[in-house]
Scaffold this active site. Structure first.
Site, PDB file in Angstrom:
ATOM      1  CD  GLU A 253      -4.460  -1.807  -8.935  1.00  0.00           C
ATOM      2  OE1 GLU A 253      -4.555  -0.893  -8.091  1.00  0.00           O
ATOM      3  OE2 GLU A 253      -3.423  -2.454  -9.125  1.00  0.00           O
ATOM      4  CB  CYS A 287      -0.931  -1.140  -5.759  1.00  0.00           C
ATOM      5  SG  CYS A 287      -1.674  -2.753  -6.011  1.00  0.00           S
TER       6      CYS A 287
END
Length: 498
Positions: A253, A287
């Site tokens: 990720e 993020c």
């Protein structure tokens, strides 16, 4: 305050249920004040080898414990985290810098994950299916992978760790965990909680240290069969390449270049709230942070004006102060990166409406602070609209239509999160279909994932796996297909079907 909350001056590795003194340490600095909070070990390959050996041995017994009993440990972990929520939150703010309100939210996410994955101890569903042959039973079951390596980032030091470790544990694996050296305190505290909750020794092992020493040793270790990593794209690609050579499962990720779309029929007050929270919460160091606002050209001036008014109200400082809304940047390197992108944005022709500078005077002189920044009249191809900045910087990109907004959103290498503000239900459903991100919000910002749904993205954001939700179990389990033939004779699939 750090001394009273933490009670130690130097952290220790946690291997095979023992707290081991480090040979070498480095300071952990509070980014809001510049003060040293604690010292963290800088471990080497030997520590990784010891942790993997302990995990491999412990995993054999842990996998034989019935999953509902494994789950009982996570229920106790969740309760202990609830009892210590405020202490954990304050420690998190001291090591990471995020404002205390956000820290409490992050700790709550870990609590939620503990209870959610504990529930999976009575599910861990496979499938049963009819066989094509008489007197034959067919089913699939989940099986633990073995030893799992998790590598977690500094920006969500406890939430992401629970996303990865709790599904791994309830599925019957053992874990070797390398936390970020900038934020090791949450790992120390979570390891203590797991120990107190009764997790057998060796099932969770924490090895502090750098990526080049500890991280690489984990990735290259033959007995670690899964690596779950959250962090930068460059590091993620490097890990994926090494894991590919070993046929090792890897879950990545990585970054995001997330956009909020604001259409001409949007509730502008709501959109402004969503943008402010998504762009400047965690000082943009998420993020899922919004770094692009794709706005219909007919309302771009009105939106910019309202954003500027609300940005003026943002309070910036030490996150332990309840009145503060924006905390510091994690370190000087982060500040330098943001400064670099500010100059890029100016040179590309974007119009800077606010911010764009390091805050280093008065109360901000000892920490790492950057003023929330707003660019206007950016174009989709500018570097500030394409590359991840990881700071409190957002660019307004005007578009002429809904279709162009979708195209601009999708025109980046990342695919984590996106958002649209509109009152048109038809646009909502088209956006759900056409936006190419793993997470989509309607009339909300780009942040705020809930733990019972999968978290992750498309394209350069990852490699197809997901943290959180039931999907997280796929990373830490293998599927077994089981056929039980009780016909008393040999039956051949696809052949003896007549």
């Amino acid at each position: 305050m750090a001394e009273t909350l933490l009670e130690v001056k130097s952290l220790k590795n946690f291997i095979n249920g023992e707290w081991l003194e480090p040979n070498k340490t480095t300071p952990v600095v509070n980014p809001a004040t510049g003060e040293t909070v604690v010292h963290v070990p800088l471990s080497n390959k030997d520590s990784v080898n010891n942790a993997v050996s302990a995990a491999k041995q412990a995993q054999k017994e842990w996998a034989l414990v019935p999953a509902p009993q494994r789950a009982e440990v996570l229920f106790r972990v969740g309760n202990l985290m609830k009892e210590r929520k405020e202490k954990l939150s304050q420690l998190l703010t001291m090591e990471n810098g995020k404002v205390i309100e956000e820290a409490r939210g992050e700790v709550q996410e870990g609590i939620d994950m503990a209870f959610y994955m504990a529930g999976e101890g009575r599910r861990l569903f496979g499938q049963t299916t009819p066989s094509e042959l008489k007197d034959k039973f067919a089913m699939s079951v989940r099986s633990p992978v073995g030893v799992v390596g998790i590598i977690t980032p500094w920006n969500f030091p406890i939430a992401i760790a629970t996303w990865k470790s709790f599904p791994a544990i309830v599925a019957g694996n053992a874990v070797v965990w390398k936390p970020a050296t900038e934020t090791p305190i949450m790992a120390f505290e979570l390891a203590k909680i797991l120990e107190e909750a009764g997790l057998p020794k060796g099932v969770m092992n924490v090895v502090f240290g750098s990526g080049s020493e500890v991280g690489d040793a984990m990735v290259e270790h033959d007995n670690i069969r899964v690596i779950s990593f959250t962090g930068s794209n460059d590091t993620g690609r490097n890990i994926a390449g090494k894991c590919g050579q070993q046929l090792k499962k890897v879950s990545l990720e990585m970054g995001g270049k997330n956009a909020v779309i604001v259409m001409d029929d949007a509730d502008l007050d709501l959109a402004v709230e969503g943008i402010l929270w998504s762009a400047f919460g965690t000082s943009g160091q998420r993020c899922t942070a919004c770094s692009r606002v794709i706005v219909h050209e007919s309302i771009k001036e009105r939106l910019a004006e309202r954003l500027l008014v609300e940005m003026e109200k943002l309070t910036i400082g030490n996150g332990l102060d309840e009145s503060i809304k924006v905390g510091p940047i994690i370190n000087k390197a982060g500040l330098e990166k943001i400064k670099h992108y500010i100059e890029i944005g100016k040179s590309e022709g974007a119009k800077m409406l606010a911010g764009g500078y390091v805050m280093d005077e008065g109360d901000h002189s000892k920490g790492h602070y950057f003023a929330p920044t707003l660019f206007a009249d950016a174009t989709a191809d500018m570097r500030i609209a394409q590359e991840e900045i990881f700071g409190p910087v957002v660019s307004l990109i005007p578009v002429k239509s809904f279709e162009e907004a979708i195209e601009v959103n999708n025109g980046v290498t990342y695919g984590l999160s996106s958002s649209i503000f509109t009152a048109d239900v038809n646009r909502v459903f088209k956006a759900q279909r056409d936006l190419d991100t793993g997470i989509i919000y309607v009339n909300a910002g780009t942040t705020g994932a809930e733990i019972h749904l999968p978290f992750g993205g498309t394209k350069g954001t990852g490699n197809g796996h997901r943290d959180s939700g039931v999907a997280a179990l796929d990373v830490f389990t293998e599927w077994k297909a089981v056929y039980v033939d009780f016909s008393g004779k040999l039956q051949r699939a696809q052949i003896d079907v007549e």
